[in-house]
Design an enzyme around this catalytic site. Structure first.
Site, PDB file in Angstrom:
ATOM      1  N   TYR A 105      -6.578 -65.447-133.328  1.00 24.48           N
ATOM      2  CA  TYR A 105      -6.915 -64.612-134.475  1.00 24.48           C
ATOM      3  C   TYR A 105      -6.228 -65.182-135.707  1.00 24.48           C
ATOM      4  O   TYR A 105      -5.046 -65.547-135.654  1.00 24.48           O
ATOM      5  CB  TYR A 105      -6.425 -63.175-134.228  1.00 24.48           C
ATOM      6  CG  TYR A 105      -6.663 -62.253-135.402  1.00 24.48           C
ATOM      7  CD1 TYR A 105      -7.799 -61.457-135.462  1.00 24.48           C
ATOM      8  CD2 TYR A 105      -5.751 -62.193-136.460  1.00 24.48           C
ATOM      9  CE1 TYR A 105      -8.024 -60.616-136.534  1.00 24.48           C
ATOM     10  CE2 TYR A 105      -5.980 -61.353-137.543  1.00 24.48           C
ATOM     11  CZ  TYR A 105      -7.116 -60.562-137.576  1.00 24.48           C
ATOM     12  OH  TYR A 105      -7.339 -59.749-138.646  1.00 24.48           O
ATOM     13  N   GLU A 192     -11.295 -63.062-142.503  1.00 23.70           N
ATOM     14  CA  GLU A 192     -10.833 -62.971-141.118  1.00 23.70           C
ATOM     15  C   GLU A 192     -11.657 -63.870-140.200  1.00 23.70           C
ATOM     16  O   GLU A 192     -12.880 -63.897-140.293  1.00 23.70           O
ATOM     17  CB  GLU A 192     -10.956 -61.513-140.656  1.00 23.70           C
ATOM     18  CG  GLU A 192     -10.436 -61.263-139.264  1.00 23.70           C
ATOM     19  CD  GLU A 192     -10.764 -59.859-138.778  1.00 23.70           C
ATOM     20  OE1 GLU A 192      -9.867 -59.010-138.751  1.00 23.70           O
ATOM     21  OE2 GLU A 192     -11.943 -59.616-138.427  1.00 23.70           O
TER      22      GLU A 192
END
Ligand code: GDP
Ligand code: MN
Length: 392
Positions: A105, A192
């Site tokens: 991530y 993101e």
């Protein structure tokens, strides 16, 4: 403004980051043709992905692997039209399937409290970051970019090593800095990548591993849209709340909230104060609405329609401090809106300042059930009480 994955990926790809090639289809036949192009190019399989502005598409069945053109078409047919968290899928992305070694991530977010861009990473991806933040907060690596100097090379390396990407240092640091660059350059408030993945590919001398951005989510700062002429075209009106679309068209600042007292106020500060007072009096505001300075009656009428379009609104509180905005204009707008409305809700009005007397006369002459209040406290109390009666 939230961007679709394909728009987010186009921004990241323009920034030179390793985004796998992709195509966007609106029909199964189109998806098939795109799959054929990738498969003919030597790709073993493609991924068909729903393009909707919500997360968790994978879990919802909106991300599927296809090994042939037929399969891609069948899957696209199943995903197009599918309902994901209340949104109908209108487009799919077709992209070569990656062989994933590890998912991570990585995101740049706006850290308002620290007034800096925060780069957040986690070596263990695939998990939703909110879940990870709750269950294992220490697993999230945080690095703040310097407000003037940006993300320093040492900071990018720090993040790369923390994610266990020592073997991919050059690529990893470039991605870290790229996310921050996109954040700044595009005036985003979130960039993101989940998952950022180590993928395995066939090279001339056997398999090679490298990093790839397999998913991307970008939200743009609405207040900065005018600085980027191309951004408005990325808006998806199909997925936007119709109230937001109407508010933008009318030039109203409108944010829907969970309560039942609709608020119409001029000025953001006064709107927030009004909401505070509603809460203090035991009520819950249904929205934030700033009609702005100098609003004419048609804008007021539009604001009224917006508030009434929310079925949970049980009472409306109008609080106007007439300066540039004229009380009589607002009153005329209210009377006009009252005459057109399809749903009757108690209306409490407090107008002071410019042309307040005239406003009072207009409201009085209109008759009906408009409640006028002299003070703000009184107005708030009446609105909260009236909303309570409706509930009872
Ligand atoms: P999200 O569920 O909306 O976040 O959609 P993602 O694009 O992140 O996809 C969900 C999951 O599908 C990822 O975490 C991956 O595990 C998987 N996935 C996505 N793209 C690929 C791919 O190219 N190859 C493989 N094998 N899996 C993928
Ligand atoms: Mn994802």
């Amino acid at each position: 403004m939230k961007l679709h994955e394909y728009h987010a990926k186009s921004l990241l790809s323009h920034a030179g980051l390793p985004v796998p090639p992709y195509a966007v289809a609106t029909t199964p036949a189109e998806a098939r043709a795109q799959a054929v192009a990738f498969l003919d190019g030597g790709v073993g399989a493609v991924v068909v992905k729903a393009q909707v502005l919500v997360g968790g598409r994978g879990k919802a069945g909106g991300v599927k692997l296809a090994h042939s053109a037929d399969e891609a078409e069948t899957i696209a047919a199943a995903i197009l039209g599918m309902d994901i968290k209340g949104i109908t899928v209108r487009r799919v992305m077709v992209t070569p399937a990656a062989t994933i070694v590890r998912e991570m991530y990585l995101a740049a977010v706006l850290d308002r409290a620290n007034q800096r861009i925060l780069l957040m990473g986690a070596a263990e991806g695939g998990v939703e970051i909110e879940t990870l933040a709750e269950e294992d907060p220490d697993a999230i690596v945080r690095v703040h970019a310097h407000p003037q100097l940006g993300l320093q090379p040492f900071q990018a390396r720090q993040m790369a090593f923390a994610l266990g990407l020592g073997e991919h240092l050059a690529q990893a640091t470039a991605i870290c800095r790229g996310l921050v660059d996109v954040m700044v350059g595009e005036d985003a408030d979130l960039v993101e990548v989940n998952p950022l993945a180590i993928v395995r590919e066939d090279g001339p001398d056997g398999p090679v591993e490298r990093l790839a951005l397999l998913d991307a989510k970008v939200t743009l700062d609405d207040s900065a849209l005018r600085r980027h002429p191309g951004h408005e075209a990325m808006r998806d009106l199909d997925e936007e709340d119709p109230a937001d679309t109407a508010a933008r068209a009318a030039g109203l600042s409108f944010i829907r909230l969970d309560g039942d007292i609709g608020c119409m106020v001029n000025g953001a500060g006064l709107a927030m104060t009004t909401m505070d007072l509603v809460k203090r009096a035991g009520g819950e505001p249904a929205n934030f609405l700033d009609i702005g300075g100098g609003a004419r009656s048609d804008k007021v009428a539009e604001a009224m329609r917006l508030i009434l379009s929310d079925p949970s609104v049980k009472a409306i509180l109008v609080n106007i401090f007439g300066g540039i905005a004229r009380g009589d204009e607002v009153a005329r707008g209210l009377v006009e809106a009252r005459a057109q409305q399809t749903r009757s809700v108690p209306l409490v009005v407090r107008i002071v300042g410019t042309n307040a007397d005239l406003a009072a006369r207009i409201l009085h002459e209109a008759g009906g059930d408009i409640v006028t209040a002299r003070t703000l406290d009184e107005a708030v109390e009446r609105a909260v009480a009236l909303a309570g009666q409706v509930a009872a």
